[in-house]
Design a protein around this motif. Structure first.
Motif, PDB file in Angstrom:
ATOM      1  N   VAL A   1     104.381  37.890 -37.349  1.00 17.45           N
ATOM      2  CA  VAL A   1     103.962  38.026 -35.943  1.00 17.45           C
ATOM      3  C   VAL A   1     102.832  37.047 -35.630  1.00 17.45           C
ATOM      4  N   VAL A   2     101.849  36.949 -36.528  1.00 18.54           N
ATOM      5  CA  VAL A   2     100.711  36.042 -36.314  1.00 18.54           C
ATOM      6  C   VAL A   2     101.194  34.597 -36.248  1.00 18.54           C
ATOM      7  N   GLU A   3     102.112  34.219 -37.133  1.00 18.56           N
ATOM      8  CA  GLU A   3     102.638  32.849 -37.116  1.00 18.56           C
ATOM      9  C   GLU A   3     103.383  32.552 -35.822  1.00 18.56           C
ATOM     10  N   THR A   4     104.237  33.487 -35.395  1.00 19.07           N
ATOM     11  CA  THR A   4     105.014  33.303 -34.162  1.00 19.07           C
ATOM     12  C   THR A   4     104.098  33.203 -32.945  1.00 19.07           C
ATOM     13  N   LEU A   5     103.158  34.135 -32.849  1.00 19.08           N
ATOM     14  CA  LEU A   5     102.237  34.118 -31.709  1.00 19.08           C
ATOM     15  C   LEU A   5     101.333  32.889 -31.750  1.00 19.08           C
ATOM     16  N   GLY A   6     100.959  32.458 -32.940  1.00 22.46           N
ATOM     17  CA  GLY A   6     100.135  31.251 -33.076  1.00 22.46           C
ATOM     18  C   GLY A   6     100.851  30.030 -32.534  1.00 22.46           C
ATOM     19  N   ARG A   7     102.146  29.917 -32.858  1.00 16.92           N
ATOM     20  CA  ARG A   7     102.932  28.797 -32.317  1.00 16.92           C
ATOM     21  C   ARG A   7     103.020  28.883 -30.798  1.00 16.92           C
ATOM     22  N   GLU A   8     103.203  30.098 -30.296  1.00 19.80           N
ATOM     23  CA  GLU A   8     103.305  30.294 -28.844  1.00 19.80           C
ATOM     24  C   GLU A   8     101.998  29.902 -28.150  1.00 19.80           C
ATOM     25  N   VAL A   9     100.878  30.283 -28.746  1.00 14.36           N
ATOM     26  CA  VAL A   9      99.575  29.932 -28.168  1.00 14.36           C
ATOM     27  C   VAL A   9      99.401  28.414 -28.147  1.00 14.36           C
ATOM     28  N   LYS A  10      99.786  27.750 -29.235  1.00 13.64           N
ATOM     29  CA  LYS A  10      99.675  26.289 -29.284  1.00 13.64           C
ATOM     30  C   LYS A  10     100.539  25.639 -28.203  1.00 13.64           C
ATOM     31  N   GLN A  11     101.758  26.167 -28.023  1.00 10.48           N
ATOM     32  CA  GLN A  11     102.642  25.620 -26.994  1.00 10.48           C
ATOM     33  C   GLN A  11     102.040  25.810 -25.601  1.00 10.48           C
ATOM     34  N   GLN A  12     101.485  26.999 -25.348  1.00  5.90           N
ATOM     35  CA  GLN A  12     100.876  27.266 -24.049  1.00  5.90           C
ATOM     36  C   GLN A  12      99.672  26.360 -23.817  1.00  5.90           C
ATOM     37  N   GLU A  13      98.871  26.163 -24.857  1.00  3.49           N
ATOM     38  CA  GLU A  13      97.710  25.286 -24.717  1.00  3.49           C
ATOM     39  C   GLU A  13      98.141  23.847 -24.473  1.00  3.49           C
ATOM     40  N   GLN A  14      99.227  23.412 -25.137  1.00  2.00           N
ATOM     41  CA  GLN A  14      99.736  22.062 -24.927  1.00  2.00           C
ATOM     42  C   GLN A  14     100.245  21.897 -23.493  1.00  2.00           C
ATOM     43  N   LYS A  15     100.947  22.915 -22.982  1.00  2.00           N
ATOM     44  CA  LYS A  15     101.423  22.871 -21.599  1.00  2.00           C
ATOM     45  C   LYS A  15     100.244  22.775 -20.636  1.00  2.00           C
TER      46      LYS A  15
ATOM     47  N   LYS B   1      96.042  34.490 -23.425  1.00  2.51           N
ATOM     48  CA  LYS B   1      94.980  35.446 -23.699  1.00  2.51           C
ATOM     49  C   LYS B   1      95.560  36.693 -24.364  1.00  2.51           C
ATOM     50  N   GLU B   2      96.680  37.143 -23.829  1.00  2.00           N
ATOM     51  CA  GLU B   2      97.342  38.323 -24.390  1.00  2.00           C
ATOM     52  C   GLU B   2      97.810  38.049 -25.816  1.00  2.00           C
ATOM     53  N   CYS B   3      98.351  36.858 -26.042  1.00  2.00           N
ATOM     54  CA  CYS B   3      98.809  36.488 -27.382  1.00  2.00           C
ATOM     55  C   CYS B   3      97.635  36.445 -28.360  1.00  2.00           C
TER      56      CYS B   3
END
Length: 154
Positions: A55-69, A1-3
């Motif tokens: 920053v948007v690309e990095t956070l986007g990847r992080e959000v995808k990883q969190q959603e996958q987890k 959510k923060e990302c």
């Protein structure tokens, strides 16, 4: 959510910068802004936009990883629920839970006792990966201790 909030904020700022660059260009064309000043400001804005894009690309990847987890944990929980009343572990159930089992070479920790050999086993579960039960126990105990302390203080 923060990302996601950070992504939204960065995208908004990126859009604002587009407007500022457009305004700079118009001011430069109309003569309100010198060419040197235009070049400096537009370069600064473009650098900021590049940083925001990264920053948007990095956070986007992080959000995808969190959603996958999150999805993987849900899948794991559904498999666990499927076998809550299991009475016997068979190969089918094992395959559904375990992705792989890693077994280390044997070794001794004490040269004096060569007969005592140690072999480490790591179980990698489907959907959630390797799980450190000892660390989970410690975290659970810490959480329980904090709860007890809160209740005792109240």
């Amino acid at each position: 959510k923060e990302c996601k909030q950070k992504i939204s904020k960065a995208q908004k700022r990126h859009k604002e910068l587009d407007g500022l660059v457009k305004k700079l260009y118009e001011d430069n064309i109309s003569g309100k802004l010198s060419d040197d000043r235009f070049i400096k400001l537009s370069r600064d804005y473009e650098q900021e936009q590049e940083q925001l894009k990264a920053v948007v690309e990095t956070l986007g990847r992080e959000v995808k990883q969190q959603e996958q987890k999150k999805t993987n944990v849900r899948k794991f929980i559904s498999v666990v629920k499927k076998y809550t009343d299991m009475t016997q572990l068979d190969a089918t159930i094992l395959r559904e839970f375990v992705e792989q089992i890693r077994v280390s070479e044997t070794y001794t920790t004490d040269e004096q006792q060569k007969r005592v050999k140690i072999r480490e086993i790591e179980i990698v579960y489907n959907f959630i990966g390797a799980f450190d039960f000892e660390e989970a126990r410690e975290q659970s105990q810490t959480a329980q201790d904090k709860n007890i302390a809160k209740v005792g203080a109240a």
